[in-house]
Design an enzyme around this catalytic site. Sequence first.
Site, short mmCIF file in Angstrom:
data_model
loop_
_atom_site.label_atom_id
_atom_site.label_comp_id
_atom_site.label_asym_id
_atom_site.label_seq_id
_atom_site.Cartn_x
_atom_site.Cartn_y
_atom_site.Cartn_z
N SER A 1 -1.05 0.51 -3.74
CA SER A 1 -1.44 -0.54 -2.80
C SER A 1 -1.76 0.04 -1.43
CB SER A 1 -0.33 -1.60 -2.75
OG SER A 1 -0.79 -2.79 -2.13
N HIS B 1 -1.27 -7.49 -9.45
CA HIS B 1 -1.11 -6.51 -8.38
C HIS B 1 0.06 -5.59 -8.70
CE1 HIS B 1 -1.71 -4.85 -4.39
NE2 HIS B 1 -0.40 -4.86 -4.23
N ASP C 1 -6.32 -9.40 -9.59
CA ASP C 1 -5.34 -9.12 -8.54
C ASP C 1 -5.60 -10.09 -7.38
OD1 ASP C 1 -3.84 -8.12 -6.42
OD2 ASP C 1 -4.35 -6.02 -6.81
#
Length: 325
Positions: free
Chosen positions: A141, A297, A269
């Site tokens: 991320s 995610h 996501d």
Amino acid sequence: MTWAYRSPGWLPGGNLQTIYAAKLATAQSLPDAAWQRERWPTPDGDFVDVDWVNRDLTGPRPLLVLFHGLEGSSSSHYSQSFAAQAKQRGWRMALPHFRGCSGEINLAPRAYHSGDFQEIDWMLQQCKQLHQGPLLAAGISLGGNALLRWAGEAGHAAHHMIQGAASVCAPLDLTASGQAMGQGFNRWVYTRMFLQTMKPRALEKLVQYPSLFDRDALLAAHTLYAFDDVFTAPLHGFKDTDDYWLRASAKPVLADIRVPALVLNARNDHFVPAWCLPRANEVSNCVTLWQPQTGGHVGFPAGPFPAHVDAMPCAVLDWLQTTLP
């Protein structure tokens, strides 16, 4: 090489795949004693805490450096699973915590941010000096965006540092992701969850440096945009949130990457809208795009109930292994 991921039929939708993976799916994990912590002093008088697996740094075994996501740490479910997979292969692994994320407040009047490629560079340099074998890097991320931002900035010089890089669910277009996080379910669930830890950490910095930012404005922030406008952007040299999100995004530099790089993003996501994901004509020929339809995610649960979250780290490490000499 590609990864034909499909989410379990009993676990539909990106939100369920995200939340279930983080909270309920099983994972290979390490006992706390398996991590060895080391503290590195930084050039600006601060420190970075690094957690290690298999810290014996002599010999040719690869070292995987994992950069965690927003408010993450070595305790995050993905960190545990990556560490277990690395240990199974006999690799070493280092997880440098971004400042303030190791359980102890950092000392300098700064924290961390999505485009912190100078910090990535410094961390990788420390690993390179300590380790004799090949170096691989992965980012989750926020950590994935910062890593790819570094790779784009470094260009050909990245080859002197690492063999390959991988990002997982990176918000490569921070403006698109930031706007998505300020709306609907994202705002009321995920943004609220992030701010529950981000605000107290910011207020700890205000105790250290009483004039660092406007306390009332921070307390009034209910979106990541507002938080970044008060705290993240000005503390790290950006004019405001718009300037930060624009200049810190990795997507514009993907065409400049000259080291093998995997960019993995699920198309469902909710943090990273599918319409903003990079296309093949927007990246260099060193970049491999994996964009499965499902996964959420940093989710990617796999297998029969109750599912597990080891398939994604295994696939990513398999890909990184192909970059080794």
